[in-house]
Design a protein around this motif. Sequence first.
Motif, PDB file in Angstrom:
ATOM      1  N   ARG A  68      -5.597 -10.002   5.182  1.00  0.00           N
ATOM      2  CA  ARG A  68      -5.624  -8.467   4.751  1.00  0.00           C
ATOM      3  C   ARG A  68      -6.392  -8.354   3.356  1.00  0.00           C
ATOM      4  O   ARG A  68      -6.337  -7.586   2.512  1.00  0.00           O
ATOM      5  CB  ARG A  68      -4.167  -7.627   4.439  1.00  0.00           C
ATOM      6  CG  ARG A  68      -3.466  -7.607   5.776  1.00  0.00           C
ATOM      7  CD  ARG A  68      -3.720  -6.645   6.810  1.00  0.00           C
ATOM      8  NE  ARG A  68      -3.772  -5.268   6.045  1.00  0.00           N
ATOM      9  CZ  ARG A  68      -4.212  -4.151   6.341  1.00  0.00           C
ATOM     10  NH1 ARG A  68      -5.259  -4.182   7.329  1.00  0.00           N
ATOM     11  NH2 ARG A  68      -3.794  -2.963   5.787  1.00  0.00           N
ATOM     12  N   THR A  71      -8.676  -5.400   2.160  1.00  0.00           N
ATOM     13  CA  THR A  71      -8.175  -4.104   1.548  1.00  0.00           C
ATOM     14  C   THR A  71      -8.340  -3.951   0.146  1.00  0.00           C
ATOM     15  O   THR A  71      -8.298  -2.996  -0.241  1.00  0.00           O
ATOM     16  CB  THR A  71      -6.797  -4.173   2.074  1.00  0.00           C
ATOM     17  OG1 THR A  71      -5.990  -4.916   1.390  1.00  0.00           O
ATOM     18  CG2 THR A  71      -6.612  -4.183   3.642  1.00  0.00           C
ATOM     19  N   SER A 149      -2.420  -1.756  10.021  1.00  0.00           N
ATOM     20  CA  SER A 149      -3.024  -0.905   9.275  1.00  0.00           C
ATOM     21  C   SER A 149      -2.403   0.443   8.610  1.00  0.00           C
ATOM     22  O   SER A 149      -1.642   1.085   9.534  1.00  0.00           O
ATOM     23  CB  SER A 149      -4.329  -0.508   9.929  1.00  0.00           C
ATOM     24  OG  SER A 149      -5.029   0.736   9.244  1.00  0.00           O
TER      25      SER A 149
END
Length: 234
Positions: A68, A71, A149
């Motif tokens: 991730r 992000t 998400s």
Amino acid sequence: LGIDGCKDGWIVAKIKGGCLEVFRFSSLVEIVDRILFDACIIDMIIGLQDGEDDIRPDSYARREMKGRASTIFPAPCRKAVYGDTKTERLAYNEEVLGKKFTSQTDAIIPKIREVDEFLQDNSMYKNMIEESHPEVCFARLNGSVLMSSKHTEEGIRDRARVLSGYLPQISFDYITETASRLRCNADDIADAVCLAVVGNLKKTNKTETIPDVPMKDRTGLYMQMVVPKRAALP
């Protein structure tokens, strides 16, 4: 306080005496005029680079976010933040840091500039309003990276579950109903509440910074993220 940007303003979560309240304000000036606080964590870039020797926390934080890391947007340099057009901002960033940045980063530059201008004009809040990143904080609070998400129902449910360990009143319904009332996205509520939890942990010495020994930018702002210690528990 935990602060997260939303369209045309800011979502503010306040925890006082274990009680949570969530508000929407149009500017940082309005926030400090209306709310007294002793810890304030914001999801916005603070501390801007003037050259490649200035070290921000972003690359350190990405190492924690396996799967991730995207992000965490690349931070623009100070010169780019004050550019007038996207073309100008990209050129300035390439000139100063040797790289461009994404459209997502460019979209938040007005908010980065608002925060920087506020801190330069109100020095009493320098290094009192502190940067963090909700996804890194959720990972620390959860004990592992949340792979869902935050823009999906599953993602909001996952984040509500993590937050409910610190604030029992938090649920999926609380987040979505508060978002509807304040006319913002559900993830804006989840992120602001998460950062308020981090602010509360800071008061009991349960936070640390990324990196451990942060640099200051040329205006005296720390380039760091305030995050829960790995052992932080409800």
